[in-house]
Design an enzyme around this catalytic site. Sequence first.
Site, mmCIF file in Angstrom:
data_model
loop_
_atom_site.group_PDB
_atom_site.id
_atom_site.type_symbol
_atom_site.label_atom_id
_atom_site.label_comp_id
_atom_site.label_asym_id
_atom_site.label_seq_id
_atom_site.Cartn_x
_atom_site.Cartn_y
_atom_site.Cartn_z
ATOM 1 N N GLU A 80 -3.799 30.012 -29.688
ATOM 2 C CA GLU A 80 -3.409 30.638 -28.429
ATOM 3 C C GLU A 80 -3.823 32.102 -28.445
ATOM 4 O O GLU A 80 -3.878 32.729 -29.501
ATOM 5 C CB GLU A 80 -1.890 30.589 -28.238
ATOM 6 N N HIS A 139 -0.895 32.099 -32.757
ATOM 7 C CA HIS A 139 -1.177 32.999 -31.639
ATOM 8 C C HIS A 139 -1.492 34.379 -32.205
ATOM 9 O O HIS A 139 -0.620 35.249 -32.270
ATOM 10 C CB HIS A 139 0.028 33.061 -30.699
ATOM 11 N N HIS A 179 7.439 27.416 -24.789
ATOM 12 C CA HIS A 179 8.162 28.679 -24.712
ATOM 13 C C HIS A 179 9.648 28.408 -24.515
ATOM 14 O O HIS A 179 10.074 27.909 -23.482
ATOM 15 C CB HIS A 179 7.658 29.601 -23.597
#
Length: 240
Positions: free
Chosen positions: A70, A43, A191
Amino acid sequence: MTRLSVNINKIATLRNSRGGDNPNVVRVALDCENFGAQGITVHPRPDERHIRYQDVYDLKEVVTTEFNIEGNPSERKFVDLVLATRPAQVTLVPDALGAITSNAGWDTINNKELLTELIGEFKKVNIRVSVFVDADERMVEGARACGADRVELYTEPYAHHYFEDREAAVASFVQAAEMAKKVGLGLNAGHDLSLDNLRYLKKCIPWLDEVSIGHALISDALYYGLENTIQMYLRELEEQ
């Protein structure tokens, strides 16, 4: 089978804290694959405080499992990075500039025009697109209307309430997952998933395609070792 994608941002954070190239994110990614991970997630953020844009190019050259990038597509630099490296999957996340970590999913209804344009751009070059959403059936339907291939459910609320009442904590996620299945979307989750809560999520949503786990997995590896930790997470995802 639910695939395990290891987010290696924390490895880059450790490297950047000291400078140099130790630990080496490419080496760790290859180790994760060798130890059984079925994907690698990164990410990159505009400030490059953990994964750097060059890391993405370096990883693309060596990752042989599924590569997932991401990020927030509001920065054209991110869009260009994805188009240049052509990962198996891009996950669109509306994280605010400077946010410590992602903390909300897309409003896929109010952002329909933006998301539809971006998703179309990625799909033209055969990149699968996943949209990060809260456990809200309307947002799942909205992602489908934008042309997404998958949604990734933002699971922090599930993890936060897991020990209070796990049945209540997972309820909205099951509903959102059922909507994804109904409208023909693939399903990811990520998450704050951990060894504590992963098995129950998988039990309640057995058709999960992929989970992306970074912080908890890398933290567990400090105690259990990386190879053993990856195997522990894979066991939590076994069919029950």
